[in-house]
Motif scaffolding. Sequence first.
Motif, PDB file in Angstrom:
ATOM      1  N   SER A   1       0.828  -1.209   0.000  1.00  0.00           N
ATOM      2  CA  SER A   1       0.000   0.000   0.000  1.00  0.00           C
ATOM      3  C   SER A   1       0.860   1.257   0.000  1.00  0.00           C
ATOM      4  O   SER A   1       0.390   2.336   0.338  1.00  0.00           O
ATOM      5  CB  SER A   1      -0.899   0.004   1.243  1.00  0.00           C
ATOM      6  N   TYR A   2       2.160   1.094  -0.375  1.00  0.00           N
ATOM      7  CA  TYR A   2       3.061   2.239  -0.317  1.00  0.00           C
ATOM      8  C   TYR A   2       2.772   3.254  -1.421  1.00  0.00           C
ATOM      9  O   TYR A   2       2.873   4.448  -1.242  1.00  0.00           O
ATOM     10  CB  TYR A   2       4.506   1.759  -0.450  1.00  0.00           C
ATOM     11  N   VAL A   3       2.403   2.757  -2.588  1.00  0.00           N
ATOM     12  CA  VAL A   3       2.166   3.624  -3.733  1.00  0.00           C
ATOM     13  C   VAL A   3       0.720   3.448  -4.170  1.00  0.00           C
ATOM     14  O   VAL A   3       0.250   2.312  -4.297  1.00  0.00           O
ATOM     15  CB  VAL A   3       3.122   3.258  -4.893  1.00  0.00           C
ATOM     16  N   PRO A   4      -0.008   4.532  -4.410  1.00  0.00           N
ATOM     17  CA  PRO A   4      -1.418   4.396  -4.826  1.00  0.00           C
ATOM     18  C   PRO A   4      -1.525   3.920  -6.275  1.00  0.00           C
ATOM     19  O   PRO A   4      -2.119   4.574  -7.121  1.00  0.00           O
ATOM     20  CB  PRO A   4      -1.953   5.825  -4.651  1.00  0.00           C
ATOM     21  N   ILE A   5      -0.970   2.739  -6.533  1.00  0.00           N
ATOM     22  CA  ILE A   5      -0.897   2.236  -7.893  1.00  0.00           C
ATOM     23  C   ILE A   5      -2.278   1.860  -8.418  1.00  0.00           C
ATOM     24  O   ILE A   5      -2.551   1.942  -9.613  1.00  0.00           O
ATOM     25  CB  ILE A   5       0.074   1.029  -7.959  1.00  0.00           C
ATOM     26  N   VAL A   6      -3.176   1.437  -7.516  1.00  0.00           N
ATOM     27  CA  VAL A   6      -4.523   1.039  -7.937  1.00  0.00           C
ATOM     28  C   VAL A   6      -5.262   2.222  -8.548  1.00  0.00           C
ATOM     29  O   VAL A   6      -5.954   2.091  -9.565  1.00  0.00           O
ATOM     30  CB  VAL A   6      -5.318   0.457  -6.747  1.00  0.00           C
ATOM     31  N   SER A   7      -5.099   3.389  -7.953  1.00  0.00           N
ATOM     32  CA  SER A   7      -5.786   4.573  -8.469  1.00  0.00           C
ATOM     33  C   SER A   7      -5.213   5.038  -9.795  1.00  0.00           C
ATOM     34  O   SER A   7      -5.857   5.794 -10.523  1.00  0.00           O
ATOM     35  CB  SER A   7      -5.698   5.714  -7.444  1.00  0.00           C
ATOM     36  N   ILE A   8      -4.015   4.569 -10.111  1.00  0.00           N
ATOM     37  CA  ILE A   8      -3.368   4.989 -11.355  1.00  0.00           C
ATOM     38  C   ILE A   8      -3.759   4.081 -12.511  1.00  0.00           C
ATOM     39  O   ILE A   8      -4.121   4.549 -13.592  1.00  0.00           O
ATOM     40  CB  ILE A   8      -1.833   5.009 -11.183  1.00  0.00           C
ATOM     41  N   ILE A   9      -3.690   2.759 -12.314  1.00  0.00           N
ATOM     42  CA  ILE A   9      -3.935   1.825 -13.413  1.00  0.00           C
ATOM     43  C   ILE A   9      -5.213   1.013 -13.239  1.00  0.00           C
ATOM     44  O   ILE A   9      -5.601   0.283 -14.152  1.00  0.00           O
ATOM     45  CB  ILE A   9      -2.741   0.876 -13.611  1.00  0.00           C
ATOM     46  N   GLY A  10      -5.858   1.101 -12.073  1.00  0.00           N
ATOM     47  CA  GLY A  10      -7.104   0.384 -11.856  1.00  0.00           C
ATOM     48  C   GLY A  10      -6.882  -0.962 -11.189  1.00  0.00           C
ATOM     49  O   GLY A  10      -5.855  -1.612 -11.373  1.00  0.00           O
TER      50      GLY A  10
ATOM     51  N   SER B   1      -8.421  -3.869 -11.636  1.00  0.00           N
ATOM     52  CA  SER B   1      -8.404  -5.036 -12.527  1.00  0.00           C
ATOM     53  C   SER B   1      -7.040  -5.223 -13.172  1.00  0.00           C
ATOM     54  O   SER B   1      -6.563  -6.359 -13.327  1.00  0.00           O
ATOM     55  CB  SER B   1      -9.475  -4.900 -13.606  1.00  0.00           C
ATOM     56  N   ALA B   2      -6.384  -4.122 -13.536  1.00  0.00           N
ATOM     57  CA  ALA B   2      -5.042  -4.210 -14.120  1.00  0.00           C
ATOM     58  C   ALA B   2      -4.045  -4.731 -13.095  1.00  0.00           C
ATOM     59  O   ALA B   2      -3.161  -5.527 -13.420  1.00  0.00           O
ATOM     60  CB  ALA B   2      -4.602  -2.843 -14.637  1.00  0.00           C
ATOM     61  N   VAL B   3      -4.190  -4.281 -11.848  1.00  0.00           N
ATOM     62  CA  VAL B   3      -3.308  -4.751 -10.787  1.00  0.00           C
ATOM     63  C   VAL B   3      -3.478  -6.254 -10.587  1.00  0.00           C
ATOM     64  O   VAL B   3      -2.496  -7.006 -10.488  1.00  0.00           O
ATOM     65  CB  VAL B   3      -3.580  -3.997  -9.469  1.00  0.00           C
ATOM     66  N   GLU B   4      -4.717  -6.716 -10.532  1.00  0.00           N
ATOM     67  CA  GLU B   4      -4.972  -8.144 -10.343  1.00  0.00           C
ATOM     68  C   GLU B   4      -4.417  -8.971 -11.498  1.00  0.00           C
ATOM     69  O   GLU B   4      -3.876 -10.055 -11.297  1.00  0.00           O
ATOM     70  CB  GLU B   4      -6.482  -8.370 -10.206  1.00  0.00           C
ATOM     71  N   THR B   5      -4.548  -8.449 -12.718  1.00  0.00           N
ATOM     72  CA  THR B   5      -4.010  -9.157 -13.884  1.00  0.00           C
ATOM     73  C   THR B   5      -2.495  -9.255 -13.819  1.00  0.00           C
ATOM     74  O   THR B   5      -1.908 -10.314 -14.066  1.00  0.00           O
ATOM     75  CB  THR B   5      -4.429  -8.436 -15.181  1.00  0.00           C
ATOM     76  N   LEU B   6      -1.845  -8.146 -13.475  1.00  0.00           N
ATOM     77  CA  LEU B   6      -0.379  -8.144 -13.385  1.00  0.00           C
ATOM     78  C   LEU B   6       0.112  -9.089 -12.298  1.00  0.00           C
ATOM     79  O   LEU B   6       1.144  -9.746 -12.458  1.00  0.00           O
ATOM     80  CB  LEU B   6       0.125  -6.724 -13.122  1.00  0.00           C
ATOM     81  N   LEU B   7      -0.625  -9.154 -11.185  1.00  0.00           N
ATOM     82  CA  LEU B   7      -0.228 -10.047 -10.088  1.00  0.00           C
ATOM     83  C   LEU B   7      -0.319 -11.518 -10.483  1.00  0.00           C
ATOM     84  O   LEU B   7       0.306 -12.377  -9.853  1.00  0.00           O
ATOM     85  CB  LEU B   7      -1.100  -9.787  -8.858  1.00  0.00           C
ATOM     86  N   ILE B   8      -1.055 -11.812 -11.531  1.00  0.00           N
ATOM     87  CA  ILE B   8      -1.143 -13.189 -12.041  1.00  0.00           C
ATOM     88  C   ILE B   8      -0.157 -13.409 -13.178  1.00  0.00           C
ATOM     89  O   ILE B   8       0.581 -14.399 -13.205  1.00  0.00           O
ATOM     90  CB  ILE B   8      -2.585 -13.497 -12.516  1.00  0.00           C
ATOM     91  N   VAL B   9      -0.119 -12.458 -14.121  1.00  0.00           N
ATOM     92  CA  VAL B   9       0.673 -12.637 -15.346  1.00  0.00           C
ATOM     93  C   VAL B   9       2.178 -12.593 -15.085  1.00  0.00           C
ATOM     94  O   VAL B   9       2.920 -13.447 -15.580  1.00  0.00           O
ATOM     95  CB  VAL B   9       0.283 -11.569 -16.391  1.00  0.00           C
ATOM     96  N   LEU B  10       2.628 -11.621 -14.303  1.00  0.00           N
ATOM     97  CA  LEU B  10       4.069 -11.462 -14.115  1.00  0.00           C
ATOM     98  C   LEU B  10       4.706 -12.646 -13.385  1.00  0.00           C
ATOM     99  O   LEU B  10       5.735 -13.164 -13.830  1.00  0.00           O
ATOM    100  CB  LEU B  10       4.367 -10.144 -13.383  1.00  0.00           C
TER     101      LEU B  10
END
Length: 439
Positions: A263-272, A274-283
Amino acid sequence: MMARIGRWAEPLLALAVVAAIAHTVWFTASNGYLPAPFFYDVSDTFMDWFNTAYWSHDAGAYDSWRTIYPPLSFLVLRVLSNRECYLNNEGLGARDCDWFSFVAISVIMLVNLAVIWLSFRKLDRATALPRTIALGLGLPMLYTLERGNILLLTFTCLVLAFGPLLKGARWRWLALGLAINFKVYLIAALAPQLLKRRWRWFEGAAIATIVVYLVSWLLLGAGSPREIFTNIAAVSGDFEAGTLLDGWYAITYTPFLSILNGSYVPIVSIIGSSAVETLLIVLPALQRATQLIIALAAVATFVRPEAVPMHRATCLGLLMALVTSESGGYTQLLLFFFIFMERWQGIARPTALVTSYLLSIPADVIIDRYPPAVAESWIHGGPVFVDYVLSLGPFVRPLAVMLIAWCVAGLILADVRRDFAASPGGWRRRFSTELLAAR
Protein backbone atom coordinates in the motif's frame (compact mmCIF):
# COMPACT_ATOMS: atom_id res chain seq x y z
CA MET A 1 22.16 -13.30 -44.53
CA MET A 2 22.07 -12.84 -40.75
CA ALA A 3 25.86 -12.65 -40.63
CA ARG A 4 25.83 -9.78 -43.15
CA ILE A 5 23.21 -7.96 -41.09
CA GLY A 6 25.39 -8.41 -38.01
CA ARG A 7 28.40 -6.78 -39.71
CA TRP A 8 26.67 -3.41 -39.80
CA ALA A 9 24.19 -3.87 -36.93
CA GLU A 10 26.76 -4.42 -34.18
CA PRO A 11 28.85 -1.30 -34.98
CA LEU A 12 25.66 0.78 -35.07
CA LEU A 13 24.54 -0.61 -31.72
CA ALA A 14 27.99 0.07 -30.26
CA LEU A 15 27.78 3.60 -31.65
CA ALA A 16 24.48 4.02 -29.79
CA VAL A 17 26.28 3.05 -26.56
CA VAL A 18 28.98 5.67 -27.26
CA ALA A 19 26.36 8.33 -28.07
CA ALA A 20 24.53 7.60 -24.81
CA ILE A 21 27.81 7.87 -22.88
CA ALA A 22 28.42 11.28 -24.48
CA HIS A 23 24.91 12.37 -23.45
CA THR A 24 25.51 11.13 -19.90
CA VAL A 25 28.74 13.15 -19.68
CA TRP A 26 26.96 16.25 -21.00
CA PHE A 27 24.01 15.80 -18.62
CA THR A 28 26.28 15.28 -15.61
CA ALA A 29 28.41 18.31 -16.45
CA SER A 30 25.27 20.45 -16.87
CA ASN A 31 23.26 19.23 -13.88
CA GLY A 32 25.84 17.98 -11.38
CA TYR A 33 24.53 14.42 -11.09
CA LEU A 34 24.16 11.28 -13.20
CA PRO A 35 20.86 10.79 -15.05
CA ALA A 36 18.54 7.80 -14.89
CA PRO A 37 19.04 4.87 -14.83
CA PHE A 38 22.13 5.53 -12.67
CA PHE A 39 21.58 5.33 -8.91
CA TYR A 40 18.96 7.79 -7.73
CA ASP A 41 20.75 8.82 -4.49
CA VAL A 42 23.15 11.40 -5.95
CA SER A 43 25.05 11.69 -2.66
CA ASP A 44 25.90 7.97 -2.59
CA THR A 45 28.33 7.68 -5.52
CA PHE A 46 30.98 4.94 -5.05
CA MET A 47 29.59 4.09 -1.62
CA ASP A 48 29.33 0.32 -2.19
CA TRP A 49 33.12 0.38 -2.14
CA PHE A 50 33.67 2.79 0.75
CA ASN A 51 31.02 1.31 3.05
CA THR A 52 32.56 -2.12 2.62
CA ALA A 53 36.06 -0.68 3.00
CA TYR A 54 35.04 0.91 6.29
CA TRP A 55 33.94 -2.45 7.70
CA SER A 56 37.08 -4.11 6.36
CA HIS A 57 38.96 -2.07 8.96
CA ASP A 58 36.37 -2.73 11.69
CA ALA A 59 35.61 -5.94 13.55
CA GLY A 60 31.82 -5.63 13.33
CA ALA A 61 31.14 -6.50 9.70
CA TYR A 62 29.19 -9.65 10.54
CA ASP A 63 27.61 -8.84 13.90
CA SER A 64 26.97 -5.09 13.52
CA TRP A 65 26.69 -4.47 9.77
CA ARG A 66 25.18 -7.95 9.29
CA THR A 67 26.88 -8.45 5.94
CA ILE A 68 26.40 -11.56 3.82
CA TYR A 69 29.68 -11.06 1.93
CA PRO A 70 32.29 -13.82 2.42
CA PRO A 71 35.54 -12.65 4.04
CA LEU A 72 37.45 -12.24 0.75
CA SER A 73 35.80 -8.91 -0.12
CA PHE A 74 36.89 -7.38 3.19
CA LEU A 75 40.43 -8.69 2.85
CA VAL A 76 40.80 -7.25 -0.65
CA LEU A 77 39.33 -3.87 0.29
CA ARG A 78 41.52 -3.74 3.38
CA VAL A 79 44.51 -3.92 1.03
CA LEU A 80 43.07 -1.56 -1.59
CA SER A 81 42.10 1.23 0.80
CA ASN A 82 43.91 3.67 3.08
CA ARG A 83 43.29 2.53 6.67
CA GLU A 84 44.01 5.94 8.18
CA CYS A 85 41.02 7.41 6.39
CA TYR A 86 38.67 5.07 8.27
CA LEU A 87 39.94 5.52 11.81
CA ASN A 88 37.81 8.59 12.52
CA ASN A 89 35.52 8.61 9.47
CA GLU A 90 32.70 6.43 8.30
CA GLY A 91 31.90 5.90 4.63
CA LEU A 92 31.02 9.42 3.46
CA GLY A 93 33.95 11.05 5.22
CA ALA A 94 36.38 8.34 4.16
CA ARG A 95 35.42 8.78 0.52
CA ASP A 96 36.86 12.30 0.48
CA CYS A 97 40.06 11.09 2.11
CA ASP A 98 40.84 7.72 0.55
CA TRP A 99 42.41 8.60 -2.82
CA PHE A 100 44.09 5.20 -2.98
CA SER A 101 40.71 3.51 -3.39
CA PHE A 102 39.96 5.65 -6.43
CA VAL A 103 43.26 4.58 -7.97
CA ALA A 104 42.38 0.93 -7.29
CA ILE A 105 38.90 1.30 -8.83
CA SER A 106 40.37 2.97 -11.92
CA VAL A 107 43.00 0.26 -12.37
CA ILE A 108 40.40 -2.51 -12.03
CA MET A 109 38.24 -0.77 -14.64
CA LEU A 110 41.17 -0.57 -17.07
CA VAL A 111 42.07 -4.21 -16.44
CA ASN A 112 38.49 -5.20 -17.21
CA LEU A 113 38.58 -3.33 -20.51
CA ALA A 114 41.83 -5.09 -21.39
CA VAL A 115 40.62 -8.61 -20.57
CA ILE A 116 37.34 -8.02 -22.43
CA TRP A 117 39.18 -6.81 -25.53
CA LEU A 118 41.75 -9.61 -25.47
CA SER A 119 39.05 -12.23 -24.89
CA PHE A 120 36.75 -11.08 -27.68
CA ARG A 121 39.70 -10.57 -30.03
CA LYS A 122 40.62 -14.23 -29.59
CA LEU A 123 37.05 -15.35 -30.11
CA ASP A 124 36.17 -13.21 -33.15
CA ARG A 125 38.23 -10.26 -34.38
CA ALA A 126 35.41 -8.90 -36.54
CA THR A 127 33.08 -8.26 -33.60
CA ALA A 128 35.67 -7.66 -30.87
CA LEU A 129 35.52 -3.84 -30.91
CA PRO A 130 31.72 -3.29 -30.77
CA ARG A 131 31.30 -5.99 -28.16
CA THR A 132 34.13 -4.58 -26.06
CA ILE A 133 32.47 -1.16 -26.18
CA ALA A 134 29.06 -2.57 -25.20
CA LEU A 135 30.36 -4.76 -22.37
CA GLY A 136 33.29 -2.67 -21.15
CA LEU A 137 31.64 0.75 -21.36
CA GLY A 138 27.94 -0.12 -21.35
CA LEU A 139 25.36 0.55 -18.67
CA PRO A 140 25.98 -2.52 -16.45
CA MET A 141 29.73 -1.78 -16.26
CA LEU A 142 29.29 1.97 -15.77
CA TYR A 143 26.61 1.39 -13.12
CA THR A 144 28.95 -1.00 -11.31
CA LEU A 145 31.70 1.62 -11.57
CA GLU A 146 29.42 4.36 -10.22
CA ARG A 147 28.52 2.17 -7.26
CA GLY A 148 32.14 1.10 -6.74
CA ASN A 149 30.81 -2.41 -6.33
CA ILE A 150 33.12 -5.38 -5.79
CA LEU A 151 31.40 -6.84 -8.85
CA LEU A 152 34.15 -5.06 -10.80
CA LEU A 153 36.67 -7.57 -9.46
CA THR A 154 34.19 -10.43 -9.63
CA PHE A 155 33.79 -9.81 -13.33
CA THR A 156 37.56 -9.93 -13.88
CA CYS A 157 37.71 -13.33 -12.22
CA LEU A 158 34.72 -14.64 -14.17
CA VAL A 159 36.24 -13.65 -17.53
CA LEU A 160 39.51 -15.33 -16.59
CA ALA A 161 37.65 -18.46 -15.45
CA PHE A 162 35.53 -18.91 -18.58
CA GLY A 163 37.20 -16.79 -21.24
CA PRO A 164 40.00 -17.84 -23.62
CA LEU A 165 42.90 -16.11 -21.83
CA LEU A 166 43.88 -18.73 -19.24
CA LYS A 167 44.98 -22.12 -20.52
CA GLY A 168 45.60 -24.12 -17.34
CA ALA A 169 42.54 -25.63 -15.66
CA ARG A 170 43.95 -24.98 -12.19
CA TRP A 171 44.20 -21.23 -12.85
CA ARG A 172 40.62 -21.25 -14.11
CA TRP A 173 39.48 -23.07 -10.96
CA LEU A 174 41.20 -20.48 -8.81
CA ALA A 175 39.64 -17.60 -10.77
CA LEU A 176 36.16 -19.08 -10.35
CA GLY A 177 36.83 -19.79 -6.67
CA LEU A 178 37.71 -16.12 -6.18
CA ALA A 179 34.61 -15.01 -8.10
CA ILE A 180 32.30 -17.14 -5.95
CA ASN A 181 33.95 -15.80 -2.80
CA PHE A 182 33.19 -12.28 -4.02
CA LYS A 183 29.59 -13.04 -5.02
CA VAL A 184 28.13 -16.27 -3.64
CA TYR A 185 25.37 -16.46 -6.24
CA LEU A 186 28.07 -17.29 -8.82
CA ILE A 187 27.76 -20.86 -7.63
CA ALA A 188 25.24 -20.74 -10.50
CA ALA A 189 28.22 -20.57 -12.87
CA LEU A 190 29.79 -23.66 -11.28
CA ALA A 191 26.69 -25.89 -11.27
CA PRO A 192 26.53 -26.23 -15.10
CA GLN A 193 29.79 -28.14 -14.95
CA LEU A 194 27.71 -30.99 -13.54
CA LEU A 195 25.25 -30.69 -16.42
CA LYS A 196 28.18 -31.04 -18.81
CA ARG A 197 29.47 -33.99 -16.75
CA ARG A 198 32.81 -32.29 -16.24
CA TRP A 199 33.27 -33.95 -12.89
CA ARG A 200 36.95 -33.15 -12.48
CA TRP A 201 36.43 -29.49 -13.42
CA PHE A 202 33.58 -29.20 -10.92
CA GLU A 203 35.61 -30.83 -8.15
CA GLY A 204 38.64 -28.67 -8.85
CA ALA A 205 36.67 -25.41 -8.86
CA ALA A 206 34.69 -26.45 -5.76
CA ILE A 207 37.89 -27.27 -3.87
CA ALA A 208 39.42 -23.95 -4.97
CA THR A 209 36.31 -22.13 -3.73
CA ILE A 210 36.48 -23.83 -0.34
CA VAL A 211 40.23 -23.24 0.01
CA VAL A 212 39.89 -19.54 -0.86
CA TYR A 213 37.10 -19.22 1.70
CA LEU A 214 39.00 -21.00 4.48
CA VAL A 215 42.18 -18.99 3.91
CA SER A 216 40.32 -15.67 3.78
CA TRP A 217 38.28 -16.59 6.87
CA LEU A 218 41.49 -17.43 8.73
CA LEU A 219 43.19 -14.18 7.67
CA LEU A 220 40.20 -11.95 8.43
CA GLY A 221 39.29 -13.71 11.66
CA ALA A 222 35.56 -13.33 10.96
CA GLY A 223 32.95 -14.58 8.53
CA SER A 224 32.32 -18.11 9.75
CA PRO A 225 29.74 -20.24 7.91
CA ARG A 226 27.38 -19.79 10.84
CA GLU A 227 27.70 -15.99 10.77
CA ILE A 228 27.09 -15.83 7.04
CA PHE A 229 24.17 -18.26 7.18
CA THR A 230 22.57 -16.34 10.07
CA ASN A 231 22.85 -13.04 8.19
CA ILE A 232 21.48 -14.55 4.99
CA ALA A 233 18.53 -15.97 6.89
CA ALA A 234 17.88 -12.54 8.42
CA VAL A 235 17.64 -10.81 5.03
CA SER A 236 16.09 -13.61 3.01
CA GLY A 237 12.50 -12.59 3.62
CA ASP A 238 10.17 -11.22 1.02
CA PHE A 239 11.41 -8.18 -0.89
CA GLU A 240 9.58 -5.06 0.22
CA ALA A 241 9.66 -2.00 -1.99
CA GLY A 242 8.60 1.34 -0.58
CA THR A 243 8.55 3.39 -3.79
CA LEU A 244 9.09 2.96 -7.50
CA LEU A 245 12.68 4.08 -6.88
CA ASP A 246 13.34 0.66 -5.32
CA GLY A 247 12.92 -0.81 -8.79
CA TRP A 248 15.07 1.88 -10.43
CA TYR A 249 17.53 -0.59 -12.00
CA ALA A 250 15.96 -3.97 -11.31
CA ILE A 251 16.17 -7.02 -13.59
CA THR A 252 13.17 -8.86 -12.15
CA TYR A 253 9.62 -7.80 -11.43
CA THR A 254 10.10 -8.48 -7.71
CA PRO A 255 10.16 -4.79 -6.65
CA PHE A 256 7.20 -3.97 -8.89
CA LEU A 257 5.18 -6.92 -7.56
CA SER A 258 6.01 -5.82 -4.02
CA ILE A 259 4.55 -2.41 -4.82
CA LEU A 260 1.43 -3.97 -6.35
CA ASN A 261 0.96 -6.15 -3.26
CA GLY A 262 1.57 -3.31 -0.80
CA SER A 263 0.00 0.00 0.00
CA TYR A 264 3.06 2.24 -0.32
CA VAL A 265 2.17 3.62 -3.73
CA PRO A 266 -1.42 4.40 -4.83
CA ILE A 267 -0.90 2.24 -7.89
CA VAL A 268 -4.52 1.04 -7.94
CA SER A 269 -5.79 4.57 -8.47
CA ILE A 270 -3.37 4.99 -11.36
CA ILE A 271 -3.93 1.83 -13.41
CA GLY A 272 -7.10 0.38 -11.86
CA SER A 273 -7.73 -2.63 -9.64
CA SER A 274 -8.40 -5.04 -12.53
CA ALA A 275 -5.04 -4.21 -14.12
CA VAL A 276 -3.31 -4.75 -10.79
CA GLU A 277 -4.97 -8.14 -10.34
CA THR A 278 -4.01 -9.16 -13.88
CA LEU A 279 -0.38 -8.14 -13.39
CA LEU A 280 -0.23 -10.05 -10.09
CA ILE A 281 -1.14 -13.19 -12.04
CA VAL A 282 0.67 -12.64 -15.35
CA LEU A 283 4.07 -11.46 -14.12
CA PRO A 284 4.71 -14.33 -11.65
CA ALA A 285 3.40 -16.79 -14.26
CA LEU A 286 5.85 -15.38 -16.81
CA GLN A 287 8.70 -15.77 -14.34
CA ARG A 288 7.70 -19.37 -13.57
CA ALA A 289 7.44 -20.18 -17.29
CA THR A 290 10.94 -18.76 -17.82
CA GLN A 291 12.31 -20.81 -14.94
CA LEU A 292 10.61 -23.88 -16.40
CA ILE A 293 12.17 -23.53 -19.84
CA ILE A 294 15.58 -22.95 -18.23
CA ALA A 295 15.10 -26.12 -16.18
CA LEU A 296 14.10 -28.07 -19.32
CA ALA A 297 17.20 -26.79 -21.10
CA ALA A 298 19.31 -27.86 -18.10
CA VAL A 299 17.87 -31.38 -18.30
CA ALA A 300 18.54 -31.45 -22.05
CA THR A 301 22.13 -30.36 -21.41
CA PHE A 302 22.64 -33.22 -18.97
CA VAL A 303 21.15 -35.72 -21.42
CA ARG A 304 23.34 -34.61 -24.36
CA PRO A 305 26.22 -32.57 -22.88
CA GLU A 306 28.33 -32.74 -26.04
CA ALA A 307 25.63 -30.88 -28.00
CA VAL A 308 25.76 -27.77 -25.78
CA PRO A 309 28.74 -25.36 -25.75
CA MET A 310 30.19 -24.72 -22.30
CA HIS A 311 29.66 -20.96 -22.46
CA ARG A 312 25.97 -21.48 -23.22
CA ALA A 313 25.50 -23.94 -20.36
CA THR A 314 27.20 -21.52 -17.96
CA CYS A 315 25.01 -18.70 -19.27
CA LEU A 316 21.98 -20.87 -18.54
CA GLY A 317 23.02 -21.25 -14.90
CA LEU A 318 23.47 -17.50 -14.51
CA LEU A 319 20.10 -16.85 -16.11
CA MET A 320 18.37 -19.10 -13.60
CA ALA A 321 19.99 -17.15 -10.75
CA LEU A 322 19.21 -13.73 -12.24
CA VAL A 323 15.61 -14.53 -13.17
CA THR A 324 14.85 -16.11 -9.79
CA SER A 325 16.15 -13.45 -7.39
CA GLU A 326 16.64 -9.70 -7.62
CA SER A 327 20.38 -9.06 -7.57
CA GLY A 328 20.47 -5.63 -9.21
CA GLY A 329 20.78 -4.57 -12.83
CA TYR A 330 24.56 -4.45 -12.80
CA THR A 331 24.71 -8.26 -12.60
CA GLN A 332 23.79 -8.23 -16.30
CA LEU A 333 27.51 -7.57 -16.69
CA LEU A 334 28.20 -11.23 -15.93
CA LEU A 335 25.45 -12.47 -18.24
CA PHE A 336 26.39 -10.36 -21.26
CA PHE A 337 29.93 -11.73 -21.36
CA PHE A 338 28.53 -15.13 -22.31
CA ILE A 339 25.91 -13.70 -24.69
CA PHE A 340 28.65 -11.82 -26.56
CA MET A 341 30.41 -15.13 -27.16
CA GLU A 342 27.63 -16.06 -29.58
CA ARG A 343 27.84 -15.70 -33.34
CA TRP A 344 25.30 -13.84 -35.48
CA GLN A 345 23.44 -16.90 -36.78
CA GLY A 346 19.80 -17.94 -36.92
CA ILE A 347 17.13 -16.00 -35.03
CA ALA A 348 17.65 -16.66 -31.32
CA ARG A 349 21.33 -15.65 -31.23
CA PRO A 350 20.84 -12.25 -32.93
CA THR A 351 17.79 -11.61 -30.74
CA ALA A 352 19.82 -12.21 -27.58
CA LEU A 353 22.72 -10.14 -28.94
CA VAL A 354 20.57 -7.17 -29.94
CA THR A 355 18.74 -7.28 -26.61
CA SER A 356 22.08 -7.28 -24.76
CA TYR A 357 23.29 -4.31 -26.79
CA LEU A 358 20.09 -2.38 -26.08
CA LEU A 359 20.34 -3.13 -22.36
CA SER A 360 23.94 -1.87 -22.47
CA ILE A 361 22.93 1.61 -23.66
CA PRO A 362 23.33 3.95 -20.65
CA ALA A 363 20.08 5.82 -21.17
CA ASP A 364 16.38 5.43 -20.49
CA VAL A 365 13.06 6.51 -21.95
CA ILE A 366 11.28 9.00 -19.68
CA ILE A 367 7.56 8.42 -19.12
CA ASP A 368 6.85 11.07 -16.48
CA ARG A 369 8.66 13.40 -14.11
CA TYR A 370 8.39 13.94 -10.37
CA PRO A 371 8.67 17.40 -8.82
CA PRO A 372 12.36 18.43 -8.55
CA ALA A 373 14.04 17.91 -5.19
CA VAL A 374 17.15 19.44 -3.65
CA ALA A 375 19.83 16.88 -2.81
CA GLU A 376 23.53 16.89 -1.96
CA SER A 377 25.48 15.67 -4.99
CA TRP A 378 28.94 14.23 -4.42
CA ILE A 379 29.87 14.75 -8.07
CA HIS A 380 28.87 18.41 -7.92
CA GLY A 381 30.28 18.91 -4.46
CA GLY A 382 27.16 20.60 -3.16
CA PRO A 383 23.36 20.79 -3.40
CA VAL A 384 21.66 20.40 -6.77
CA PHE A 385 18.11 20.23 -8.08
CA VAL A 386 17.45 16.56 -8.92
CA ASP A 387 14.81 15.85 -11.54
CA TYR A 388 13.53 12.41 -10.58
CA VAL A 389 11.78 10.63 -13.42
CA LEU A 390 9.55 7.65 -14.07
CA SER A 391 11.24 5.78 -16.91
CA LEU A 392 10.46 2.81 -19.12
CA GLY A 393 13.48 0.72 -18.12
CA PRO A 394 12.21 -0.77 -14.82
CA PHE A 395 9.16 -2.14 -16.63
CA VAL A 396 10.90 -3.42 -19.78
CA ARG A 397 14.30 -4.56 -18.49
CA PRO A 398 13.04 -7.66 -16.60
CA LEU A 399 11.09 -8.72 -19.69
CA ALA A 400 14.21 -8.28 -21.82
CA VAL A 401 16.26 -10.48 -19.48
CA MET A 402 13.58 -13.16 -19.68
CA LEU A 403 13.63 -12.87 -23.48
CA ILE A 404 17.37 -13.60 -23.40
CA ALA A 405 16.65 -16.60 -21.19
CA TRP A 406 14.10 -17.95 -23.68
CA CYS A 407 16.59 -17.46 -26.53
CA VAL A 408 19.42 -19.29 -24.74
CA ALA A 409 17.18 -22.10 -23.49
CA GLY A 410 15.59 -22.43 -26.91
CA LEU A 411 19.02 -22.72 -28.55
CA ILE A 412 20.00 -25.51 -26.17
CA LEU A 413 16.76 -27.43 -26.70
CA ALA A 414 17.10 -27.07 -30.48
CA ASP A 415 20.75 -28.22 -30.42
CA VAL A 416 19.89 -31.28 -28.36
CA ARG A 417 16.94 -32.11 -30.61
CA ARG A 418 19.16 -31.92 -33.70
CA ASP A 419 21.81 -34.04 -32.02
CA PHE A 420 19.30 -36.79 -31.32
CA ALA A 421 17.76 -36.56 -34.78
CA ALA A 422 21.16 -36.76 -36.48
CA SER A 423 22.10 -40.03 -34.75
CA PRO A 424 21.68 -43.32 -36.63
CA GLY A 425 18.15 -44.58 -36.12
CA GLY A 426 16.94 -41.26 -34.76
CA TRP A 427 15.48 -40.70 -31.29
CA ARG A 428 14.38 -44.26 -30.52
CA ARG A 429 17.74 -45.81 -31.36
CA ARG A 430 19.61 -43.09 -29.47
CA PHE A 431 17.60 -43.64 -26.31
CA SER A 432 18.06 -47.42 -26.56
CA THR A 433 21.82 -46.93 -26.91
CA GLU A 434 21.88 -44.60 -23.91
CA LEU A 435 19.95 -47.11 -21.78
CA LEU A 436 22.24 -50.00 -22.76
CA ALA A 437 25.32 -47.89 -21.99
CA ALA A 438 23.88 -46.97 -18.60
CA ARG A 439 23.37 -50.63 -17.77
